[in-house]
Design a protein around this motif. Structure first.
Motif, PDB file in Angstrom:
ATOM      1  N   VAL A  38       0.644  -1.320   0.667  1.00 16.07           N
ATOM      2  CA  VAL A  38      -0.206  -0.102   0.036  1.00 16.07           C
ATOM      3  C   VAL A  38       1.100   1.066   0.171  1.00 16.07           C
ATOM      4  CG1 VAL A  38      -0.264  -0.001   2.464  1.00 16.07           C
ATOM      5  CG2 VAL A  38      -1.702   1.252   1.372  1.00 16.07           C
ATOM      6  N   LEU A  39       2.438   1.181   0.096  1.00 18.84           N
ATOM      7  CA  LEU A  39       2.349   1.836   0.626  1.00 18.84           C
ATOM      8  C   LEU A  39       2.981   2.649  -0.795  1.00 18.84           C
ATOM      9  CD1 LEU A  39       3.820   3.910   3.335  1.00 18.84           C
ATOM     10  CD2 LEU A  39       6.418   2.582   3.335  1.00 18.84           C
ATOM     11  N   SER A  40       3.485   1.827  -1.469  1.00 21.33           N
ATOM     12  CA  SER A  40       3.788   1.929  -3.052  1.00 21.33           C
ATOM     13  C   SER A  40       2.632   3.425  -3.192  1.00 21.33           C
ATOM     14  CB  SER A  40       3.871   0.937  -3.962  1.00 21.33           C
ATOM     15  OG  SER A  40       4.688  -0.112  -3.230  1.00 21.33           O
ATOM     16  N   PHE A  41       1.809   3.277  -3.224  1.00 20.59           N
ATOM     17  CA  PHE A  41       1.090   4.524  -3.591  1.00 20.59           C
ATOM     18  C   PHE A  41       1.163   6.006  -3.616  1.00 20.59           C
ATOM     19  CE2 PHE A  41       0.022   2.291  -7.191  1.00 20.59           C
ATOM     20  CZ  PHE A  41      -0.990   2.151  -8.052  1.00 20.59           C
ATOM     21  N   LEU A  57      13.252   7.192   1.495  1.00 26.04           N
ATOM     22  CA  LEU A  57      12.749   6.814   0.765  1.00 26.04           C
ATOM     23  C   LEU A  57      12.414   5.172   0.480  1.00 26.04           C
ATOM     24  CD1 LEU A  57      10.011   8.322  -0.447  1.00 26.04           C
ATOM     25  CD2 LEU A  57      11.245   7.566  -2.579  1.00 26.04           C
ATOM     26  N   LEU A  58      13.316   4.312  -0.112  1.00 26.78           N
ATOM     27  CA  LEU A  58      13.752   3.439   0.051  1.00 26.78           C
ATOM     28  C   LEU A  58      13.923   2.236   1.245  1.00 26.78           C
ATOM     29  CD1 LEU A  58      16.713   3.076  -2.867  1.00 26.78           C
ATOM     30  CD2 LEU A  58      13.823   1.736  -2.339  1.00 26.78           C
ATOM     31  N   TRP A  59      14.422   2.695   2.317  1.00 23.31           N
ATOM     32  CA  TRP A  59      13.954   2.588   3.705  1.00 23.31           C
ATOM     33  C   TRP A  59      12.820   2.772   4.581  1.00 23.31           C
ATOM     34  CZ3 TRP A  59      16.911  -1.135   5.610  1.00 23.31           C
ATOM     35  CH2 TRP A  59      18.647  -0.829   5.290  1.00 23.31           C
ATOM     36  N   ILE A  60      11.961   3.444   4.511  1.00 21.48           N
ATOM     37  CA  ILE A  60      10.506   3.569   4.539  1.00 21.48           C
ATOM     38  C   ILE A  60       9.581   2.822   3.959  1.00 21.48           C
ATOM     39  CG2 ILE A  60       8.471   4.755   3.996  1.00 21.48           C
ATOM     40  CD1 ILE A  60      10.246   6.882   4.195  1.00 21.48           C
ATOM     41  N   VAL A  61      10.269   1.506   2.269  1.00 23.55           N
ATOM     42  CA  VAL A  61       9.373   1.238   1.713  1.00 23.55           C
ATOM     43  C   VAL A  61       9.855  -0.278   2.970  1.00 23.55           C
ATOM     44  CG1 VAL A  61       8.839   0.103  -0.431  1.00 23.55           C
ATOM     45  CG2 VAL A  61       8.724   2.243   0.040  1.00 23.55           C
ATOM     46  N   PHE A 291       7.662  -5.060  -9.087  1.00 23.30           N
ATOM     47  CA  PHE A 291       6.782  -4.532 -10.125  1.00 23.30           C
ATOM     48  C   PHE A 291       6.013  -3.513  -9.953  1.00 23.30           C
ATOM     49  CE2 PHE A 291       2.355  -4.221 -12.730  1.00 23.30           C
ATOM     50  CZ  PHE A 291       3.551  -4.160 -13.806  1.00 23.30           C
ATOM     51  N   LEU A 292       5.553  -3.531  -8.758  1.00 26.84           N
ATOM     52  CA  LEU A 292       4.696  -2.777  -8.209  1.00 26.84           C
ATOM     53  C   LEU A 292       5.076  -1.340  -7.840  1.00 26.84           C
ATOM     54  CD1 LEU A 292       2.317  -5.080  -5.963  1.00 26.84           C
ATOM     55  CD2 LEU A 292       0.999  -3.894  -8.062  1.00 26.84           C
ATOM     56  N   TYR A 293       6.992  -0.682  -7.397  1.00 29.63           N
ATOM     57  CA  TYR A 293       7.677  -0.322  -7.178  1.00 29.63           C
ATOM     58  C   TYR A 293       7.332   0.958  -8.215  1.00 29.63           C
ATOM     59  CZ  TYR A 293      11.160   2.205  -5.528  1.00 29.63           C
ATOM     60  OH  TYR A 293      12.366   3.310  -5.261  1.00 29.63           O
ATOM     61  N   PHE A 294       7.844   0.428  -9.262  1.00 27.42           N
ATOM     62  CA  PHE A 294       7.867   0.744 -10.821  1.00 27.42           C
ATOM     63  C   PHE A 294       6.445   0.814 -11.457  1.00 27.42           C
ATOM     64  CE2 PHE A 294       6.922   0.277 -15.693  1.00 27.42           C
ATOM     65  CZ  PHE A 294       7.708   1.596 -15.652  1.00 27.42           C
ATOM     66  N   VAL A 295       5.580   0.224 -11.252  1.00 26.81           N
ATOM     67  CA  VAL A 295       4.125   0.462 -11.614  1.00 26.81           C
ATOM     68  C   VAL A 295       3.109   1.752 -10.688  1.00 26.81           C
ATOM     69  CG1 VAL A 295       2.409  -0.850 -11.349  1.00 26.81           C
ATOM     70  CG2 VAL A 295       2.666  -0.143 -13.435  1.00 26.81           C
ATOM     71  N   SER A 296       3.011   1.594 -10.311  1.00 27.56           N
ATOM     72  CA  SER A 296       2.653   2.454  -8.500  1.00 27.56           C
ATOM     73  C   SER A 296       3.028   3.796  -9.070  1.00 27.56           C
ATOM     74  CB  SER A 296       3.008   2.132  -7.351  1.00 27.56           C
ATOM     75  OG  SER A 296       4.328   2.529  -7.058  1.00 27.56           O
ATOM     76  N   ALA A 408      10.759 -16.391   2.995  1.00 25.15           N
ATOM     77  CA  ALA A 408      10.772 -15.739   1.850  1.00 25.15           C
ATOM     78  C   ALA A 408      10.612 -15.260   0.964  1.00 25.15           C
ATOM     79  CB  ALA A 408      10.960 -17.791   1.047  1.00 25.15           C
ATOM     80  N   TYR A 409       8.704 -15.378   1.342  1.00 23.59           N
ATOM     81  CA  TYR A 409       7.868 -14.297   1.033  1.00 23.59           C
ATOM     82  C   TYR A 409       8.285 -12.845   1.331  1.00 23.59           C
ATOM     83  CZ  TYR A 409       3.711 -11.825   0.083  1.00 23.59           C
ATOM     84  OH  TYR A 409       3.061 -10.639  -0.334  1.00 23.59           O
ATOM     85  N   GLU A 410       8.643 -12.057   2.491  1.00 22.23           N
ATOM     86  CA  GLU A 410       9.441 -11.294   3.108  1.00 22.23           C
ATOM     87  C   GLU A 410      10.545 -11.007   2.689  1.00 22.23           C
ATOM     88  OE1 GLU A 410       7.599  -9.067   3.643  1.00 22.23           O
ATOM     89  OE2 GLU A 410       5.638  -9.911   4.451  1.00 22.23           O
ATOM     90  N   THR A 411      11.223 -11.921   2.367  1.00 23.81           N
ATOM     91  CA  THR A 411      12.864 -11.692   1.933  1.00 23.81           C
ATOM     92  C   THR A 411      12.959 -11.333  -0.239  1.00 23.81           C
ATOM     93  OG1 THR A 411      14.554 -13.362   3.672  1.00 23.81           O
ATOM     94  CG2 THR A 411      14.947 -12.759   1.541  1.00 23.81           C
ATOM     95  N   GLY A 412      11.801 -11.938  -0.533  1.00 29.57           N
ATOM     96  CA  GLY A 412      11.050 -11.431  -1.790  1.00 29.57           C
ATOM     97  C   GLY A 412      10.693 -10.215  -1.897  1.00 29.57           C
ATOM     98  N   ALA A 413      10.178 -10.582  -0.969  1.00 29.37           N
ATOM     99  CA  ALA A 413       9.887  -8.625  -1.029  1.00 29.37           C
ATOM    100  C   ALA A 413      10.660  -7.463  -0.735  1.00 29.37           C
ATOM    101  CB  ALA A 413       8.663  -8.331  -0.092  1.00 29.37           C
ATOM    102  N   VAL A 414      11.510  -7.572  -0.347  1.00 27.96           N
ATOM    103  CA  VAL A 414      12.746  -6.966   0.358  1.00 27.96           C
ATOM    104  C   VAL A 414      14.055  -7.081  -0.931  1.00 27.96           C
ATOM    105  CG1 VAL A 414      14.599  -6.423   1.480  1.00 27.96           C
ATOM    106  CG2 VAL A 414      12.305  -7.239   2.921  1.00 27.96           C
ATOM    107  N   LEU A 415      13.951  -8.210  -1.384  1.00 33.43           N
ATOM    108  CA  LEU A 415      15.087  -7.851  -2.694  1.00 33.43           C
ATOM    109  C   LEU A 415      14.395  -7.539  -3.514  1.00 33.43           C
ATOM    110  CD1 LEU A 415      16.617 -11.477  -1.897  1.00 33.43           C
ATOM    111  CD2 LEU A 415      17.539  -8.775  -1.454  1.00 33.43           C
ATOM    112  N   GLY A 416      12.986  -7.310  -3.923  1.00 33.44           N
ATOM    113  CA  GLY A 416      12.383  -7.440  -5.139  1.00 33.44           C
ATOM    114  C   GLY A 416      12.762  -5.506  -4.935  1.00 33.44           C
ATOM    115  N   THR A 417      11.954  -4.887  -3.742  1.00 34.72           N
ATOM    116  CA  THR A 417      12.404  -2.964  -4.091  1.00 34.72           C
ATOM    117  C   THR A 417      13.935  -2.509  -4.196  1.00 34.72           C
ATOM    118  OG1 THR A 417      10.348  -2.840  -2.277  1.00 34.72           O
ATOM    119  CG2 THR A 417      11.882  -1.236  -2.679  1.00 34.72           C
ATOM    120  N   ALA A 418      14.455  -3.821  -2.864  1.00 29.60           N
ATOM    121  CA  ALA A 418      16.107  -3.234  -2.686  1.00 29.60           C
ATOM    122  C   ALA A 418      16.677  -3.551  -4.142  1.00 29.60           C
ATOM    123  CB  ALA A 418      16.896  -3.925  -1.653  1.00 29.60           C
TER     124      ALA A 418
END
Length: 507
Positions: A38-41, A57-61, A291-296, A408-418
């Protein structure tokens, strides 16, 4: 003789309320997964209100998912020991209170701190939900359906985040995205005690503070090192971060192998099905969050959509994620799990391929199509991989297995943004051109993020403002080719991994 009737009355009571218990468990699942995206938008209004640097900004996410990823395994172990329902109630209460504090953050540093605390209580919530499902649903077929609903809620919630965020930001200020925790979790706290049975490991592992520290020492420098590498290249700080990650990770594994009652049974990873399912989990979420980090940001700051319009544009992808997660349950009875998961990951690769062409072309329809394809792939892969992870362990160890799945889910979320977010930001900074008319006090904000440049251009106005805005938009979209190319390569590698590691998994 009196014991038999008692058993017959207890069992049906649990049986009758198991689906109501699942419905109650979906509240924290939806909230935590929505909070991931939700924070992306809200990034553009947060950039305007709090004026964070690009790194802030990246750390907020990232800080939310980072703390979550580091503490999920310890909290899964605590749930096995203390009682999963009890830990769930503690997590829900803390998450609600901290969400209110985040909603009124006066600075970027405050918001980063609040997001870290939300990650702490989120890590308490998540292992308990999946492990309780594992213990409530004894029948394998019913458990698979329940996990499909859970996974659809988790991945669908991640996709729902931008839609919820879009609606709230259209009508209220940016802090409203955090206040939604109150109406979601307060009713949950009431019904959870009535509907959800308590469960725990009868022989839990002892609390191991050293192992908890080692998990955090592995995850934190890993993400920080990736951020620094994307922004500044390979320097001394990056090398030190990666070295600490490797040393702490090796120390953690060796410690678990030596202990008679390890916090995390790393021997589970010798099972190729288990490790392959965990890897599929991680890479699926990597693709979604990246993907969401970019498209939002693209839909709002480049295409000019309002937050609500941008959220509505992603509804087809949300629907695809939920439908695919539920539809894959009967499919896996006829086809091998390895083939189903590999197909989902291949669809992720196709989604990034569509993004590769649609982003630079400025095609919003193409980006929406890419999200639909990603949604189908993620919904399919997530449901089956989570079921395979839980099926590999006995019920009394469900908390630890659930924690690994969600780590695994959260690591993927971290790495996706990072990874993808840092590359996108680095490409933006390398390509944006700042007109001479921009005041010195505003140049750093314009150079750091697209949101900052958009805000500076709006205040500057005139030809100089138009020039800055055009350059910033072009610079931001110039990174989509690199990030989507990386996504395609990673997903194709994940397909090969799934076919190899999951080949012995049974339907």
């Amino acid at each position: 003789m009196p014991i038999a009737p008692k058993r017959r009355t207890e069992r049906p009571a649990l049986h009758d309320r198991r689906w109501l218990a699942l419905a109650a468990l979906m509240s924290p699942v939806l909230l935590v997964s929505v909070d991931n995206t939700v924070l992306s938008f809200a990034l553009p209004p947060i950039s305007a209100a709090l004026n964070p640097t690009g790194t802030q900004l990246l750390w907020i996410v990232d800080i939310y998912s980072l703390v979550l990823a580091g503490l999920l395994v310890p909290m899964g172990s605590f749930g096995d020991r203390m009682g999963r329902r009890r830990l769930l109630m503690i997590g829900a209460t803390g998450f609600t209170v901290i969400s209110v504090a985040a909603a009124f953050a006066p600075s970027a540093a405050w918001l980063i701190t609040a997001r870290a605390a939300m990650g702490l209580f989120g890590s308490v919530l998540m292992p308990a939900t999946l492990s309780l499902i594992r213990n409530i649903f004894i029948d394998p077929n019913e458990r698979r359906k329940a996990i499909a609903i859970w996974a659809s809620g988790f991945s669908g919630g991640a996709a729902l985040g931008p839609i919820v965020g879009g609606f709230l930001l259209e009508h209220f200020y940016w802090g409203s995205i955090f206040l939604m925790a109150v109406p979601m979790l307060v009713p949950f706290l009431i019904f959870a005690r009535l509907l959800i049975p308590e469960s725990r490991d009868p022989h839990p592992s002892p609390i191991d503070i050293t192992s908890i520290v080692l998990v955090m020492a592995t995850m934190t420098p890993l993400v920080y090192g990736i951020k620094s590498f994307a922004s500044h290249g390979l320097g001394t700080a990056v090398i030190i971060c990666f070295a600490v990650t490797v040393l702490a990770g090796v120390w953690f594994v060796r410690r678990q192998l030596r202990r008679p009652d390890p916090m995390l049974d790393v021997r589970l990873f010798t099972n190729s099905v288990f490790s392959g399912a965990v890897g599929s989990n991680l890479l699926s979420v990597f693709s979604l969050v990246g993907f969401l980090y970019f498209v939002s940001q693209h839909l709002q700051l480049i295409s000019g959509m309002t937050p609500m319009e941008a959220g509505v544009a992603l509804i087809p992808g949300l629907g695809a994620t939920i439908v695919a997660g539920l539809a894959v349950v009967p499919v896996v009875r006829r086809f091998k799990p390895a083939h189903v998961v590999a197909t989902g990951l291949f669809l992720n690769a196709i989604g990034f391929g569509v993004m590769f062409f649609a982003g630079p072309a400025g095609s919003d329809a193409g980006l929406i199509l890419a999200f639909v394809i990603l949604g189908i792939g993620i919904g399919s892969a997530e449901t089956i991989s989570n079921d395979l992870i839980l099926d590999a362990v006995p019920a009394h160890k469900a908390g630890s297995a659930s924690a690994i799945s969600e780590t695994a889910y959260e690591t993927g979320a971290v790495l996706g943004t990072a990874v993808l977010g840092s590359i996108l930001n680095a490409t933006y900074r390398a390509n944006v051109s700042i007109p001479d008319e921009v005041p010195e006090t505003s140049r750093d904000a314009a150079r750091e993020t697209l949101g900052g440049a958009t805000d500076v251009a709006a205040h500057l106005g005139g030809p100089a403002g138009e020039s800055l805005l055009h350059s910033a938009r072009a610079a931001f979209d110039s990174g989509v080719g690199i990030t989507s190319g990386i996504g395609v390569v990673l997903m194709l590698g994940a397909v090969l991994m799934a076919l190899r590691t999951l080949r012995d998994a049974k339907s």
